[in-house]
Design a protein around this motif. Structure first.
Motif, PDB file in Angstrom:
ATOM      1  N   CYS A 144      -8.490 -54.032 -49.865  1.00 16.05           N
ATOM      2  CA  CYS A 144      -8.137 -55.219 -48.481  1.00 16.05           C
ATOM      3  C   CYS A 144      -7.929 -56.103 -49.458  1.00 16.05           C
ATOM      4  O   CYS A 144      -8.729 -57.208 -50.495  1.00 16.05           O
ATOM      5  N   ALA A 145      -6.974 -57.001 -49.860  1.00 15.15           N
ATOM      6  CA  ALA A 145      -6.320 -58.419 -50.567  1.00 15.15           C
ATOM      7  C   ALA A 145      -7.093 -59.435 -49.912  1.00 15.15           C
ATOM      8  O   ALA A 145      -7.624 -60.090 -50.202  1.00 15.15           O
ATOM      9  N   LEU A 146      -7.685 -59.376 -48.370  1.00 17.28           N
ATOM     10  CA  LEU A 146      -8.375 -60.787 -47.788  1.00 17.28           C
ATOM     11  C   LEU A 146      -9.750 -60.490 -48.361  1.00 17.28           C
ATOM     12  O   LEU A 146     -10.317 -59.764 -48.443  1.00 17.28           O
ATOM     13  N   ALA A 147     -10.004 -61.936 -48.538  1.00 15.58           N
ATOM     14  CA  ALA A 147     -11.560 -61.992 -49.550  1.00 15.58           C
ATOM     15  C   ALA A 147     -12.279 -61.659 -48.977  1.00 15.58           C
ATOM     16  O   ALA A 147     -12.081 -61.391 -47.972  1.00 15.58           O
ATOM     17  N   THR A 179      -5.653 -52.085 -42.811  1.00 17.29           N
ATOM     18  CA  THR A 179      -4.808 -51.734 -41.021  1.00 17.29           C
ATOM     19  C   THR A 179      -5.571 -52.920 -40.140  1.00 17.29           C
ATOM     20  O   THR A 179      -4.617 -53.760 -39.665  1.00 17.29           O
ATOM     21  N   ALA A 180      -6.560 -53.649 -40.209  1.00 12.54           N
ATOM     22  CA  ALA A 180      -7.368 -54.174 -39.755  1.00 12.54           C
ATOM     23  C   ALA A 180      -6.382 -55.510 -39.494  1.00 12.54           C
ATOM     24  O   ALA A 180      -6.374 -57.337 -38.959  1.00 12.54           O
ATOM     25  N   GLU A 238      -2.144 -59.733 -39.550  1.00 15.54           N
ATOM     26  CA  GLU A 238      -2.438 -60.811 -39.158  1.00 15.54           C
ATOM     27  C   GLU A 238      -1.861 -61.047 -40.468  1.00 15.54           C
ATOM     28  O   GLU A 238      -0.976 -62.703 -41.026  1.00 15.54           O
ATOM     29  N   ALA A 239      -1.115 -61.058 -41.386  1.00 16.40           N
ATOM     30  CA  ALA A 239      -1.085 -61.215 -43.124  1.00 16.40           C
ATOM     31  C   ALA A 239       0.325 -61.091 -42.008  1.00 16.40           C
ATOM     32  O   ALA A 239       0.928 -62.058 -43.016  1.00 16.40           O
ATOM     33  N   GLN A 297       5.286 -67.528 -40.178  1.00 22.46           N
ATOM     34  CA  GLN A 297       4.708 -68.439 -39.541  1.00 22.46           C
ATOM     35  C   GLN A 297       5.047 -69.749 -40.889  1.00 22.46           C
ATOM     36  O   GLN A 297       6.303 -70.831 -40.687  1.00 22.46           O
ATOM     37  N   ARG A 298       5.344 -68.586 -42.324  1.00 25.25           N
ATOM     38  CA  ARG A 298       5.666 -69.401 -43.435  1.00 25.25           C
ATOM     39  C   ARG A 298       7.266 -69.117 -43.628  1.00 25.25           C
ATOM     40  O   ARG A 298       7.955 -70.363 -43.787  1.00 25.25           O
TER      41      ARG A 298
END
Length: 132
Positions: free
Chosen positions: A9-12, A26-27, A31-32, A38-39
């Motif tokens: 996963c790309a999340l640190a 998947t988790a 969120e991403a 939002q951006r």
């Protein structure tokens, strides 16, 4: 089609594996997407409303084949109405039908990544997109 491997996963510090072709597990995928919305605003905020869905369906009925596949002598159904010149929020350009082209998903993804600077990349060639 080659087998795609699962990647971290790309999340640190997540440690989970993402599905083939995805950046996040998947988790963290939802969120991403929320962070991206939002951006840059949701698709609805960017003009892709029910009015757009109706207009694009009508356009695809009149233009049912991918124009890039057709140019290569291949018959493929178009599934996406692409803005030839990225509108970047300009509603006049967004609704200008002469700026629309029918593409299959593959060619739309390729165009977005290479010409429009999509997926966070700088455009590789001058295909209508312009750097800010």
């Amino acid at each position: 089609m080659p087998n795609l491997h699962r990647k971290p996963c790309a999340l640190a510090r997540c440690g989970r594996l993402s599905d083939p072709g995805e950046r996040y597990c998947t988790a963290h995928k939802r969120e991403a997407r929320k962070r991206d919305d939002q951006r840059r605003g949701s698709s609805n905020d960017r003009g892709y409303t029910s009015k757009w869905r109706t207009a694009s369906k009508a356009f695809l009925k009149l233009n049912p084949l991918c124009c890039r596949c057709e140019a290569d002598g291949i018959v493929t159904a178009a599934t996406v109405v692409d803005h030839i010149i990225p509108h970047k929020g300009d509603q006049k350009l967004f609704w200008r039908r002469s700026n629309w082209q029918p593409l299959c998903k593959h060619h739309h993804d390729v165009k977005t990544a290479t010409e429009d600077g999509g997926f966070g990349r700088i455009p590789l060639r001058g295909g209508g997109g312009s750097n800010p």
